[in-house]
Design a protein around this motif. Sequence first.
Motif, short mmCIF file in Angstrom:
data_model
loop_
_atom_site.label_atom_id
_atom_site.label_comp_id
_atom_site.label_asym_id
_atom_site.label_seq_id
_atom_site.Cartn_x
_atom_site.Cartn_y
_atom_site.Cartn_z
N THR A 6 47.09 11.38 67.07
CA THR A 6 46.99 12.38 68.12
C THR A 6 46.02 11.89 69.18
O THR A 6 45.48 10.79 69.08
CB THR A 6 46.56 13.75 67.53
N VAL A 7 45.81 12.68 70.22
CA VAL A 7 44.85 12.35 71.27
C VAL A 7 43.95 13.55 71.51
O VAL A 7 44.28 14.67 71.17
CB VAL A 7 45.55 11.96 72.60
N CYS A 8 42.82 13.30 72.11
CA CYS A 8 41.87 14.34 72.46
C CYS A 8 42.47 15.24 73.55
O CYS A 8 43.18 14.77 74.43
CB CYS A 8 40.58 13.70 72.95
N HIS A 9 42.15 16.52 73.49
CA HIS A 9 42.67 17.47 74.47
C HIS A 9 41.81 17.56 75.73
O HIS A 9 42.18 18.20 76.71
CB HIS A 9 42.78 18.86 73.85
N CYS A 12 39.20 13.62 79.86
CA CYS A 12 38.36 12.45 80.15
C CYS A 12 39.26 11.30 80.63
O CYS A 12 40.43 11.23 80.25
CB CYS A 12 37.62 11.99 78.89
N PRO A 13 38.73 10.40 81.41
CA PRO A 13 39.56 9.30 81.90
C PRO A 13 40.04 8.34 80.82
O PRO A 13 41.08 7.71 80.99
CB PRO A 13 38.66 8.57 82.90
N ASP A 14 39.32 8.23 79.70
CA ASP A 14 39.74 7.26 78.68
C ASP A 14 40.61 7.86 77.58
O ASP A 14 41.21 7.14 76.81
CB ASP A 14 38.53 6.56 78.06
N THR A 15 40.76 9.17 77.48
CA THR A 15 41.61 9.86 76.51
C THR A 15 41.55 9.23 75.11
O THR A 15 42.34 8.36 74.78
CB THR A 15 43.07 9.91 76.98
N CYS A 16 40.60 9.67 74.30
CA CYS A 16 40.43 9.13 72.95
C CYS A 16 41.70 9.32 72.12
O CYS A 16 42.28 10.41 72.11
CB CYS A 16 39.27 9.83 72.23
N SER A 42 36.58 3.87 69.11
CA SER A 42 35.43 4.77 69.15
C SER A 42 35.87 6.15 69.65
O SER A 42 36.92 6.29 70.27
CB SER A 42 34.33 4.20 70.06
N LEU A 43 35.06 7.15 69.35
CA LEU A 43 35.32 8.52 69.81
C LEU A 43 34.15 8.98 70.65
O LEU A 43 33.00 8.63 70.38
CB LEU A 43 35.50 9.47 68.63
N SER A 44 34.43 9.83 71.63
CA SER A 44 33.35 10.39 72.43
C SER A 44 32.52 11.35 71.58
O SER A 44 32.94 11.77 70.50
CB SER A 44 33.93 11.14 73.63
N GLU A 45 31.36 11.69 72.05
CA GLU A 45 30.46 12.59 71.31
C GLU A 45 31.15 13.91 70.97
O GLU A 45 30.98 14.44 69.88
CB GLU A 45 29.20 12.87 72.13
N GLY A 46 31.97 14.42 71.86
CA GLY A 46 32.65 15.69 71.64
C GLY A 46 33.73 15.65 70.57
O GLY A 46 34.16 16.68 70.08
N GLN A 47 34.16 14.46 70.17
CA GLN A 47 35.23 14.33 69.19
C GLN A 47 34.78 13.79 67.85
O GLN A 47 35.58 13.59 66.96
CB GLN A 47 36.34 13.44 69.74
#
Length: 56
Positions: A6-9, A12-16, A42-47
């Motif tokens: 899946t992807v982050c909702h 962000c420009p990089d879409t984790c 890697s994942l952003s802090e929010g994910q």
Amino acid sequence: MKTIKTVCHRDCPDTCFMDVAVERGKILVVRGSTENPVTRGSLSEGQRRPAAGLQR
């Protein structure tokens, strides 16, 4: 155990990209996917801990 890609909702420009390990309807592990050429696993802090609010 099943892995769901899946992807982050968030917008962000990089879409984790995420690989989510699920068993019996419960999220076990959320990992960053190495398939994303920008984040390279890697994942952003929010994910980093999204599973806490998603388990059923």
